[in-house]
Design a protein around this motif. Structure first.
Motif: not given
Length: 434
Positions: A356-369
């Protein structure tokens, strides 16, 4: 005394909001815990919880028509009865494939209730008091959601008492609003908008709404499962949820006010990347106390993203386009929320709770990029600077409440931006979409 006089026309509505959100906030967490206890997998729970957001999206199109046909009070009574009965039906049919349509029906009915409340609140508030009334509304909203998590301590999720409490709270929400003697407002027809035009005109705002939904939908639906797998008891699960919500309530305003005075896309980049970093650090938290601290800060950052996206959109729209544009943002956020539980639940089933936190981290990283790419390659055209307002996923009616007459007068001033500037913006949209 003056503040109390300001709230007098809307106090019955606020009482109903508090009771309604106490029931709704408790139900969302309770179903996840009960499903876990019944042996539903994380993937199946994700599918079930996505049903609420599917109903939410459908309700954004249905609610206005229903209110115009039945009136505010009758619509509120109709949908509150559905929500209360659906909550109890989860006890009658303990089957994931029955729970799924129940969540869709509940989500559709609940967004209609919210639309009734917010349109009525908007009509009862004087234009010069809407900002303060909206602030009180948000305090009641987030306060009720945070308090609802602590009601889990009343009984075990494996019993029937908490479901009965939810039905009682939603039923009691009928009492203040049906006793009011205030004149019911009328729901105006919404101007049509084009999502494809918004994607060309403000792609970062639209992407932020959708991807923040992909993260927040996972938080609301799957965090109770994650906390349970980490060894939190029922009261501890409620504490994790409450801490994140309180963080969102307390940190939204300072983050938003900072973005009003600085480059908003740059602020969004920092917020989303910090949220990704904290989410990625959660699996390595050495204790439950440290994890609670992470959730408090993460909640403040993550809860700020959707209102930051709305403010970024308003920065680039003409006043006449704001309400319709914000409705599209709500749909995009809801679509992200609908997909999120399925994606996060499937990942948790494959790799365990820390998915769960890894999924959320990936989503936010994608948005940040993506935000970094937009900032470096394409400079957004800003027609004016909007004021940030804290908010949660809600109905489009709330945008009229926070967009007061003072802002309209400012944006309608011909000296603020001329017609040829609008034509120049239109040309930029065509260029950016090639």
């Amino acid at each position: 005394m003056r503040s109390l006089a300001m709230l007098k026309p809307v106090k019955s509505i606020l009482y109903s909001v508090a009771l309604l959100l106490l029931g709704n906030g408790l139900l969302n967490t309770l179903l996840t815990l009960r499903g876990t206890g019944e042996g539903f997998s994380s993937a199946v729970l994700g599918i079930i919880m996505s049903g609420y957001f599917v109903g939410f999206i459908c309700g954004t199109w249905v609610s206005g028509r229903l209110i115009r046909r039945m009136g505010h009070i009758r619509t509120f009574g109709f949908c509150a009865s559905i929500c209360a009965s659906v909550a109890l039906l989860h006890l009658v049919f303990i089957n994931p494939w029955v729970w799924l349509p129940l969540r869709v029906i509940y989500g559709l009915s609940f967004i209609t209730l919210v639309t009734v409340i917010e349109s009525w609140l908007n009509s009862q508030a004087a234009s010069h008091e809407r900002g303060r009334i909206f602030a009180v509304y948000m305090v009641v909203n987030l306060g009720a959601l945070a308090t609802a998590q602590q009601l889990l301590r009343l009984s075990s999720p494996d019993g029937f008492l908490l479901f009965v409490v939810i039905a009682i709270l939603i039923s009691w929400a009928l009492l203040p609003i049906t006793m009011t003697r205030r004149v019911q407002p009328k729901i105006p027809e919404r101007p049509k908008s084009s999502l494809s035009a918004l994607l060309g005109f403000a792609p970062l705002a639209v992407a932020s709404a959708a991807l923040s939904g992909l993260a927040m939908g996972a938080f609301w639906s799957m965090t109770p499962v994650y906390a349970t797998q980490l060894g939190f008891d029922i009261g501890g699960v409620g504490l994790v949820m409450s801490v994140a919500i309180i963080g969102g309530a307390l940190l939204q305003i300072p983050i938003g006010r900072f973005s009003d005075k600085h480059d908003r896309p740059k602020v969004m980049i920092w917020v989303v990347l910090l949220a990704a970093l904290i989410a990625a650090a959660m699996p390595f938290a050495p204790s439950h106390e440290v994890l609670l601290g992470f959730y408090f800060i993460w909640g403040g950052l993550a809860f700020s993203l959707y209102p930051l996206a709305v403010a970024q959109l308003i920065d680039q729209l003409h006043p006449d386009e704001i309400v319709s544009g914000s409705a599209d943002m709500l749909v995009m956020h809801g679509a992200g929320c609908a997909v999120a539980p399925i994606a996060a639940g499937s990942l948790m089933s494959a790799v365990g709770g820390h998915g769960l936190p890894l999924y959320i981290a990936c989503v936010f990283t994608l948005l940040g990029i993506y935000a970094l790419y937009r900032r470096r390659r394409i400079r957004a055209v800003v027609t004016h600077t909007a004021h940030f307002e804290p908010m949660v996923q809600s109905s489009a009616e709330v945008l009229e409440m926070i967009f007061d007459d003072t802002q309209r007068d400012l944006f309608d001033d011909p000296s603020f931006y001329e017609e040829d500037e609008r034509e120049r913006l239109a040309g930029l949209v065509k260029t950016s979409t090639r």
